[in-house]
Design an enzyme around this catalytic site. Structure first.
Site, PDB file in Angstrom:
ATOM      1  N   ASP A   8       0.875  -1.156   0.000  1.00  0.00           N
ATOM      2  CA  ASP A   8       0.000   0.000   0.000  1.00  0.00           C
ATOM      3  C   ASP A   8       0.930   1.229   0.000  1.00  0.00           C
ATOM      4  OD1 ASP A   8      -2.389   1.580   0.619  1.00  0.00           O
ATOM      5  OD2 ASP A   8      -1.536   1.764   2.617  1.00  0.00           O
ATOM      6  N   ASP A  10      -0.034   5.082   1.026  1.00  0.00           N
ATOM      7  CA  ASP A  10      -0.259   6.006   2.147  1.00  0.00           C
ATOM      8  C   ASP A  10      -0.188   5.260   3.481  1.00  0.00           C
ATOM      9  OD1 ASP A  10      -0.744   7.922   0.266  1.00  0.00           O
ATOM     10  OD2 ASP A  10      -2.915   7.891   0.453  1.00  0.00           O
ATOM     11  N   GLY A  45      -7.418   4.120   3.428  1.00  0.00           N
ATOM     12  CA  GLY A  45      -7.540   3.073   2.413  1.00  0.00           C
ATOM     13  C   GLY A  45      -8.811   3.127   1.588  1.00  0.00           C
TER      14      GLY A  45
HETATM   15  P1  B16 Z   1      -7.192  10.033  -3.399  1.00  0.00           P
HETATM   16  P2  B16 Z   1      -3.734   4.005   0.091  1.00  0.00           P
HETATM   17  C1  B16 Z   1      -5.693   5.820   0.091  1.00  0.00           C
HETATM   18  O1  B16 Z   1      -4.406   5.445  -0.256  1.00  0.00           O
HETATM   19  C2  B16 Z   1      -5.726   6.595   1.389  1.00  0.00           C
HETATM   20  O2  B16 Z   1      -5.324   5.769   2.466  1.00  0.00           O
HETATM   21  C3  B16 Z   1      -7.129   7.070   1.653  1.00  0.00           C
HETATM   22  O3  B16 Z   1      -7.180   7.802   2.855  1.00  0.00           O
HETATM   23  C4  B16 Z   1      -7.595   7.934   0.481  1.00  0.00           C
HETATM   24  O4  B16 Z   1      -8.923   8.372   0.666  1.00  0.00           O
HETATM   25  C5  B16 Z   1      -7.505   7.104  -0.804  1.00  0.00           C
HETATM   26  O5  B16 Z   1      -6.175   6.661  -0.975  1.00  0.00           O
HETATM   27  C6  B16 Z   1      -7.935   7.893  -2.030  1.00  0.00           C
HETATM   28  O6  B16 Z   1      -7.002   8.906  -2.266  1.00  0.00           O
HETATM   29  O7  B16 Z   1      -8.205  11.016  -2.906  1.00  0.00           O
HETATM   30  O8  B16 Z   1      -5.790  10.613  -3.504  1.00  0.00           O
HETATM   31  O9  B16 Z   1      -7.617   9.340  -4.660  1.00  0.00           O
HETATM   32  O10 B16 Z   1      -3.627   3.938   1.573  1.00  0.00           O
HETATM   33  O11 B16 Z   1      -4.628   2.953  -0.527  1.00  0.00           O
HETATM   34  O12 B16 Z   1      -2.376   4.113  -0.588  1.00  0.00           O
HETATM   35 MG    MG Z   2      -2.737   3.150   3.454  1.00  0.00          MG
END
Ligand code: B16
Ligand code: MG
Length: 214
Positions: A8, A10, A45
């Protein structure tokens, strides 16, 4: 035998989770909704629109689709502004070396992030070349906890799900990995990630030698 490791982004490779939080908090504030770090755990996520819906639910607010699109776009523009300053030094300690070691040992390595900004973040961190494949929120219909993103990563790597290990910091992400039939290492606290096969405080705390005994 484990053949692939899926990361992953973030919260596992870099702390963009913090930038998501301050952008959502700014939006919540504008809407008169109190939104705390504890509630932010539910957003980790999950997709942008689903995140907004959770915040509106917390505030007991109902809005038409067009307004929701406008607010999600606004939050994203703040997030994009915040992450412009991200530098390679912000990669969590030891993660770059871990990615390099995995590939040197013959494992396939993928990135699977729900974020539609994953490509930008990888470019700013200068680590895209360390992955055999990158799957992000622009490529899937269903966001975590649905297993779609991890299954797509495995299929792009040409391996079956049962030989994959996923690193995840979000409860929704751990559920997605398990639903995909993969092993999962949770990065964070046992309170949120108790269902994972192993839990570490930070990504590089996990020893690659343990991949086959999860
Ligand atoms: P975006 P990951 C996720 O990334 C984040 O954890 C989550 O908080 C966020 O809402 C989601 O991406 C969408 O992000 O708005 O930039 O498209 O943890 O899956 O890497
Ligand atoms: Mg994450």
């Amino acid at each position: 035998m484990i053949k692939a490791v899926i990361f992953d982004l973030d919260g596992v490779i870099v702390d963009t989770a913090h930038y998501h939080f301050i952008a959502w908090q700014r939006l919540a504030h504008e809407l008169g909704i109190t939104f705390t770090e504890k509630e932010n755990e539910r957003l980790k996520g999950v997709s942008r629109m689903h995140s907004l819906e959770i915040i509106l639910e917390i505030g007991g607010v109902t809005l038409p689709e067009a307004k929701k699109e406008e607010l999600a776009t606004k939050k994203n523009s703040w997030f994009v502004e915040y992450i412009e300053a991200i530098r390679p030094e912000e990669i969590f300690k030891g993660v770059k070396e871990m990615l390099q070691a995995l590939r040197a040992q013959g494992f396939k390595v993928a990135l699977a992030s729900s974020s539609k900004n994953a490509e930008t973040v990888l470019r700013l961190l200068q680590i895209k070349n360390l992955f055999d494949t990158v799957v992000d929120g622009t490529m899937v219909k269903n966001s975590k906890p649905d297993p779609e993103i991890f299954l797509l990563a495995a299929s792009k790597l040409g391996v079956s799900p049962d030989v994959c290990v996923v690193f995840e910091d979000a409860e929704a992400g751990v559920e997605a990995a398990l639903a995909a039939g993969m092993k999962c290492v949770g990065v964070g606290s046992a309170n949120q990630l108790g269902k994972a096969h192993a839990i570490v405080k930070s990504t590089a705390d996990f020893s690659i030698s343990k991949l086959n005994s999860l």
